[in-house]
Design an enzyme around this catalytic site. Sequence first.
Site, mmCIF file in Angstrom:
data_model
loop_
_atom_site.group_PDB
_atom_site.id
_atom_site.type_symbol
_atom_site.label_atom_id
_atom_site.label_comp_id
_atom_site.label_asym_id
_atom_site.label_seq_id
_atom_site.Cartn_x
_atom_site.Cartn_y
_atom_site.Cartn_z
ATOM 1 N N LYS A 132 11.218 -21.547 -14.724
ATOM 2 C CA LYS A 132 11.793 -21.689 -13.369
ATOM 3 C C LYS A 132 11.989 -23.164 -12.998
ATOM 4 C CE LYS A 132 8.773 -19.419 -10.850
ATOM 5 N NZ LYS A 132 7.799 -19.038 -11.877
ATOM 6 N N ARG A 157 -2.886 -15.710 -13.707
ATOM 7 C CA ARG A 157 -1.557 -15.890 -13.094
ATOM 8 C C ARG A 157 -0.586 -14.798 -13.536
ATOM 9 N NH1 ARG A 157 -0.003 -21.461 -15.021
ATOM 10 N NH2 ARG A 157 1.858 -21.337 -13.739
ATOM 11 N N ARG A 161 -2.164 -28.823 -16.742
ATOM 12 C CA ARG A 161 -2.413 -28.402 -15.361
ATOM 13 C C ARG A 161 -3.647 -27.519 -15.321
ATOM 14 N NH1 ARG A 161 3.172 -26.217 -12.853
ATOM 15 N NH2 ARG A 161 1.828 -24.464 -12.385
ATOM 16 N N ARG A 168 6.761 -14.961 -3.295
ATOM 17 C CA ARG A 168 5.967 -14.471 -4.419
ATOM 18 C C ARG A 168 5.255 -13.165 -4.082
ATOM 19 N NH1 ARG A 168 4.948 -19.616 -7.187
ATOM 20 N NH2 ARG A 168 3.800 -19.315 -9.110
ATOM 21 N N ARG A 194 2.203 -26.410 -22.623
ATOM 22 C CA ARG A 194 2.865 -27.220 -21.604
ATOM 23 C C ARG A 194 1.988 -28.401 -21.162
ATOM 24 N NH1 ARG A 194 5.282 -24.372 -16.272
ATOM 25 N NH2 ARG A 194 3.140 -24.035 -15.608
HETATM 26 P P1 AMP Z 1 4.077 -22.759 -9.508
HETATM 27 O O1 AMP Z 1 4.229 -24.199 -9.804
HETATM 28 O O2 AMP Z 1 5.248 -22.181 -8.761
HETATM 29 O O3 AMP Z 1 3.688 -21.936 -10.713
HETATM 30 O O4 AMP Z 1 2.827 -22.630 -8.477
HETATM 31 C C1 AMP Z 1 1.542 -23.072 -8.833
HETATM 32 C C2 AMP Z 1 0.503 -22.391 -7.960
HETATM 33 O O5 AMP Z 1 0.732 -22.721 -6.582
HETATM 34 C C3 AMP Z 1 0.495 -20.874 -8.002
HETATM 35 O O6 AMP Z 1 -0.236 -20.352 -9.108
HETATM 36 C C4 AMP Z 1 -0.165 -20.539 -6.665
HETATM 37 O O7 AMP Z 1 -1.560 -20.773 -6.707
HETATM 38 C C5 AMP Z 1 0.452 -21.612 -5.754
HETATM 39 N N1 AMP Z 1 1.716 -21.132 -5.150
HETATM 40 C C6 AMP Z 1 2.962 -21.640 -5.337
HETATM 41 N N2 AMP Z 1 3.879 -20.966 -4.652
HETATM 42 C C7 AMP Z 1 3.199 -19.972 -4.005
HETATM 43 C C8 AMP Z 1 3.593 -18.906 -3.140
HETATM 44 N N3 AMP Z 1 4.879 -18.708 -2.807
HETATM 45 N N4 AMP Z 1 2.597 -18.089 -2.664
HETATM 46 C C9 AMP Z 1 1.315 -18.276 -2.979
HETATM 47 N N5 AMP Z 1 0.877 -19.242 -3.796
HETATM 48 C C10 AMP Z 1 1.807 -20.092 -4.314
#
Ligand code: AMP
Length: 214
Positions: A13, A171, A160, A88, A127
């Site tokens: 993404k 996740r 990360r 999400r 990653r």
């Molecule tokens: P990402 O970089 O989009 O994978 O987001 C990393 C982490 O941020 C996720 O695993 C969640 O803990 C948090 N996060 C990001 N976007 C959301 C969302 N829309 N709702 C809830 N948690 C989020």
Amino acid sequence: MRIVLLGAPGAGKGTQAALISERYNIPHISTGDILREAVKQETELGLKAESYMSKGELVPDEVVIGLAADRLKQPDCGKGFLLDGFPRTVAQAEALDKVLQNMGIKLDAVLSLDVDETEVVRRLSSRRVCEDCAAIHTSAVSEDDIAKACDLCGGRLVVRADDQPEAIRRRLQVYKEQTEPLIQYYSGSGILKRVPASGTVEEVFGRVADVLKS
Ligand code: AMP
């Protein structure tokens, strides 16, 4: 163009979002990036979000919905936007619908990047992310490569916290339980486009661009 980008963790993404944002000249809004920056700056939001993020859990809806709604009201979103990682959950999707309705606008496309689970685990485990500029380095790397520098800014490459094996498993489980139902949520809308996300970055972007043209 107003776009939502869906996909499992590791579906690519972030990488595709950067390309789409550049091609269509629209801001790339990543709730994950906003939250990571808040954690780094140790703001109130960051302190609240950190424990959820490091375990691979979702940050509570009410926190993320407020954050996304505020961002969408910024003037640069007038020309469109690309939402990456939001919504999400179904509650977030319903809240987004309301925010957009109040703003008198509608989504043009919901893109779902589809990739199989084995591929996702392989991508996430290899990653590395630059500590300074947040660039994602996706090529398969060994532990030694953590010591290597980011080829864009020279920053340190790190794993990360939520790319540790236990957090990756969580996740993916959270994605299946809470985010995958969004495919169903948007399936009646006529704007859901499913894009196979295996292959090179360029191949996937070619498919994305074709779908956005239609
Ligand atoms: P990402 O970089 O989009 O994978 O987001 C990393 C982490 O941020 C996720 O695993 C969640 O803990 C948090 N996060 C990001 N976007 C959301 C969302 N829309 N709702 C809830 N948690 C989020």
